[in-house]
Design a protein around this motif. Sequence first.
Motif, PDB file in Angstrom:
ATOM      1  N   VAL A  47       0.681   1.575  -6.557  1.00 33.36           N
ATOM      2  CA  VAL A  47      -0.633   1.122  -6.227  1.00 33.36           C
ATOM      3  C   VAL A  47      -1.093   2.311  -5.451  1.00 33.36           C
ATOM      4  O   VAL A  47      -2.499   2.372  -5.704  1.00 33.36           O
ATOM      5  CB  VAL A  47      -0.129   0.063  -4.857  1.00 33.36           C
ATOM      6  CG1 VAL A  47      -1.398  -0.146  -4.140  1.00 33.36           C
ATOM      7  CG2 VAL A  47       0.556  -0.949  -5.497  1.00 33.36           C
ATOM      8  N   VAL A  48      -0.475   3.203  -4.867  1.00 34.96           N
ATOM      9  CA  VAL A  48      -1.310   4.552  -4.559  1.00 34.96           C
ATOM     10  C   VAL A  48      -1.756   5.141  -5.456  1.00 34.96           C
ATOM     11  O   VAL A  48      -2.913   5.775  -5.529  1.00 34.96           O
ATOM     12  CB  VAL A  48      -0.155   5.444  -3.678  1.00 34.96           C
ATOM     13  CG1 VAL A  48      -0.770   6.889  -3.498  1.00 34.96           C
ATOM     14  CG2 VAL A  48       0.156   4.935  -2.344  1.00 34.96           C
ATOM     15  N   LEU A  58      -5.340   4.419   2.292  1.00 39.53           N
ATOM     16  CA  LEU A  58      -4.230   4.963   1.644  1.00 39.53           C
ATOM     17  C   LEU A  58      -3.624   5.996   2.655  1.00 39.53           C
ATOM     18  O   LEU A  58      -2.325   6.142   2.833  1.00 39.53           O
ATOM     19  CB  LEU A  58      -4.427   5.742   0.341  1.00 39.53           C
ATOM     20  CG  LEU A  58      -4.826   4.645  -0.731  1.00 39.53           C
ATOM     21  CD1 LEU A  58      -5.399   5.724  -2.083  1.00 39.53           C
ATOM     22  CD2 LEU A  58      -3.654   3.995  -1.083  1.00 39.53           C
ATOM     23  N   ALA A 104     -14.889   5.155  -2.273  1.00 36.37           N
ATOM     24  CA  ALA A 104     -14.130   5.945  -2.304  1.00 36.37           C
ATOM     25  C   ALA A 104     -13.239   6.493  -1.116  1.00 36.37           C
ATOM     26  O   ALA A 104     -12.181   6.489  -0.832  1.00 36.37           O
ATOM     27  CB  ALA A 104     -14.640   7.318  -3.204  1.00 36.37           C
ATOM     28  N   VAL A 126      -8.843   5.583  -8.704  1.00 38.68           N
ATOM     29  CA  VAL A 126     -10.252   4.970  -8.732  1.00 38.68           C
ATOM     30  C   VAL A 126     -10.961   5.846  -7.704  1.00 38.68           C
ATOM     31  O   VAL A 126     -12.269   6.164  -8.089  1.00 38.68           O
ATOM     32  CB  VAL A 126     -10.042   3.544  -7.707  1.00 38.68           C
ATOM     33  CG1 VAL A 126     -11.527   2.890  -7.472  1.00 38.68           C
ATOM     34  CG2 VAL A 126      -9.310   2.538  -9.034  1.00 38.68           C
ATOM     35  N   CYS A 127     -10.529   6.458  -6.635  1.00 36.56           N
ATOM     36  CA  CYS A 127     -11.392   7.075  -5.641  1.00 36.56           C
ATOM     37  C   CYS A 127     -11.776   8.469  -6.443  1.00 36.56           C
ATOM     38  O   CYS A 127     -12.924   9.017  -6.344  1.00 36.56           O
ATOM     39  CB  CYS A 127     -10.468   7.783  -4.519  1.00 36.56           C
ATOM     40  SG  CYS A 127     -10.025   6.124  -3.438  1.00 36.56           S
ATOM     41  N   ALA A 136      -2.750   4.062  -8.557  1.00 45.59           N
ATOM     42  CA  ALA A 136      -3.974   3.579  -9.194  1.00 45.59           C
ATOM     43  C   ALA A 136      -5.278   3.545  -8.278  1.00 45.59           C
ATOM     44  O   ALA A 136      -6.253   3.659  -8.595  1.00 45.59           O
ATOM     45  CB  ALA A 136      -3.792   2.002  -9.298  1.00 45.59           C
ATOM     46  N   LEU A 137      -4.978   3.153  -6.703  1.00 45.80           N
ATOM     47  CA  LEU A 137      -6.238   3.296  -6.056  1.00 45.80           C
ATOM     48  C   LEU A 137      -6.673   4.670  -5.909  1.00 45.80           C
ATOM     49  O   LEU A 137      -7.931   5.052  -5.760  1.00 45.80           O
ATOM     50  CB  LEU A 137      -5.818   2.766  -4.648  1.00 45.80           C
ATOM     51  CG  LEU A 137      -5.537   1.230  -4.381  1.00 45.80           C
ATOM     52  CD1 LEU A 137      -4.946   0.686  -3.198  1.00 45.80           C
ATOM     53  CD2 LEU A 137      -6.637   0.364  -4.951  1.00 45.80           C
ATOM     54  N   ALA A 138      -5.877   5.578  -5.639  1.00 53.45           N
ATOM     55  CA  ALA A 138      -6.201   7.182  -5.514  1.00 53.45           C
ATOM     56  C   ALA A 138      -6.970   7.474  -6.812  1.00 53.45           C
ATOM     57  O   ALA A 138      -8.150   8.460  -6.609  1.00 53.45           O
ATOM     58  CB  ALA A 138      -4.962   8.098  -5.338  1.00 53.45           C
ATOM     59  N   LEU A 168       0.866  -1.094   0.247  1.00 55.78           N
ATOM     60  CA  LEU A 168       0.131   0.005   0.028  1.00 55.78           C
ATOM     61  C   LEU A 168       0.870   1.334  -0.137  1.00 55.78           C
ATOM     62  O   LEU A 168       0.156   2.250  -0.041  1.00 55.78           O
ATOM     63  CB  LEU A 168      -0.947  -0.017   1.177  1.00 55.78           C
ATOM     64  CG  LEU A 168      -2.096  -0.967   0.940  1.00 55.78           C
ATOM     65  CD1 LEU A 168      -2.675  -1.050   2.418  1.00 55.78           C
ATOM     66  CD2 LEU A 168      -3.026  -0.474  -0.077  1.00 55.78           C
ATOM     67  N   ILE A 217     -11.255   3.457   0.742  1.00 57.87           N
ATOM     68  CA  ILE A 217      -9.916   3.246  -0.106  1.00 57.87           C
ATOM     69  C   ILE A 217      -9.172   4.434   0.307  1.00 57.87           C
ATOM     70  O   ILE A 217      -7.851   4.359   0.677  1.00 57.87           O
ATOM     71  CB  ILE A 217      -9.973   3.248  -1.457  1.00 57.87           C
ATOM     72  CG1 ILE A 217     -10.805   1.812  -2.008  1.00 57.87           C
ATOM     73  CG2 ILE A 217      -8.634   3.232  -2.200  1.00 57.87           C
ATOM     74  CD1 ILE A 217     -11.152   1.802  -3.344  1.00 57.87           C
ATOM     75  N   TRP A 218      -9.373   5.716   0.182  1.00 61.01           N
ATOM     76  CA  TRP A 218      -8.779   6.858   0.593  1.00 61.01           C
ATOM     77  C   TRP A 218      -8.385   6.790   2.098  1.00 61.01           C
ATOM     78  O   TRP A 218      -7.259   7.410   2.415  1.00 61.01           O
ATOM     79  CB  TRP A 218      -9.822   8.102   0.444  1.00 61.01           C
ATOM     80  CG  TRP A 218      -8.837   9.405   0.153  1.00 61.01           C
ATOM     81  CD1 TRP A 218      -8.889  10.405   1.197  1.00 61.01           C
ATOM     82  CD2 TRP A 218      -8.314  10.062  -1.035  1.00 61.01           C
ATOM     83  NE1 TRP A 218      -8.231  11.644   0.632  1.00 61.01           N
ATOM     84  CE2 TRP A 218      -7.773  11.291  -0.724  1.00 61.01           C
ATOM     85  CE3 TRP A 218      -8.261   9.248  -2.107  1.00 61.01           C
ATOM     86  CZ2 TRP A 218      -7.049  11.922  -1.654  1.00 61.01           C
ATOM     87  CZ3 TRP A 218      -7.542  10.183  -3.256  1.00 61.01           C
ATOM     88  CH2 TRP A 218      -7.042  11.475  -2.916  1.00 61.01           C
TER      89      TRP A 218
END
Length: 315
Positions: free
Chosen positions: A16-17, A254, A247, A23-24, A19-21, A11, A250-251
């Motif tokens: 990874v940060v 992170l 969102a 998405v949010c 991609a996930l950020a 994480l 996940i945020w």
Amino acid sequence: MGNSESKTQILQKTWVVCALALVCTFLWGSASPCIKLGYVLFEIPSSETWTQILFAGIRFVFAGILTILIGSALNRKLLLPTKSSVPSIAKLAVFQTILQYIFFYIGLAHNSGVKASIINGSNTFFVILVSSLIFRQEKLNLKKVAGCVIGFAGVIVVSMNGQKIDMNLSLMGDGSLFLCAISYAVSSCLMKNYSKKDNPVMLSGYQFIFGGIVMVILGLIMGGRITHVSVNAMLMLFYLACISAVAYSIWGILLKYNPVSKVAIFGFTNPVFGVLLSAWWLREGSKELGINALIALVLVCIGISIVNINKAAEK
């Protein structure tokens, strides 16, 4: 311990940060046109601010319930707040949900959409400033400031979209939107602190429920009413609840494992996604949108890169 350390390392990886950020921010960007569509489906006039706050409150209560259900399924146990986590949840609810969205809706009602987008886009600035100068969670340096300035330039480019900005300042309009941005910044820093001890998904879920209930009560007391309900309207409400549930969870995760600036800088992509999706779904685009969006994306990506480059070397 091995699994926990492995999860932390994954994480914290920049890709990874990223991609996930994204998405949010894509989900949050989609919220802008979907809220407008929700107003149409529920027949809520743009002038009825307290009905909009009532609508938002219902959305957040649903979002909180969904967050707890999803989090409980993933953890294979029901997520329940402890006695010590209740004050944290209450503080998060005040800044993340209640103040942020009440100030946002009041500010939007007294301002142009262009100006609101630009001021709202400044919240990333405030997150990094508040985390550095007030909460002392990290150091403020020239690289972070430069990344913010370039990223914010992208927000201005995409928000303007060939339109002029009204330079007159108003307490109700501009003041409320700046307070909204500050509320968001404080909530991000609080989540960073509180998630060291408590599950960030649990915190997100219960603060949504608490904050949503307060907004529903305020909306009703101030005369807000929803008089039209349909299947399509409820489906849109469900989607909006899902946006918040996924969102913010996940945020929060992170923020738990990374410096605030590393995550917050991706917030500049939120208005870019919002404008692009509004142009696509609501046909709100103009001839200038294509080149403006491209320039904005380039600027935002440069800003993100500046803040995140060599991040591993700084730890």
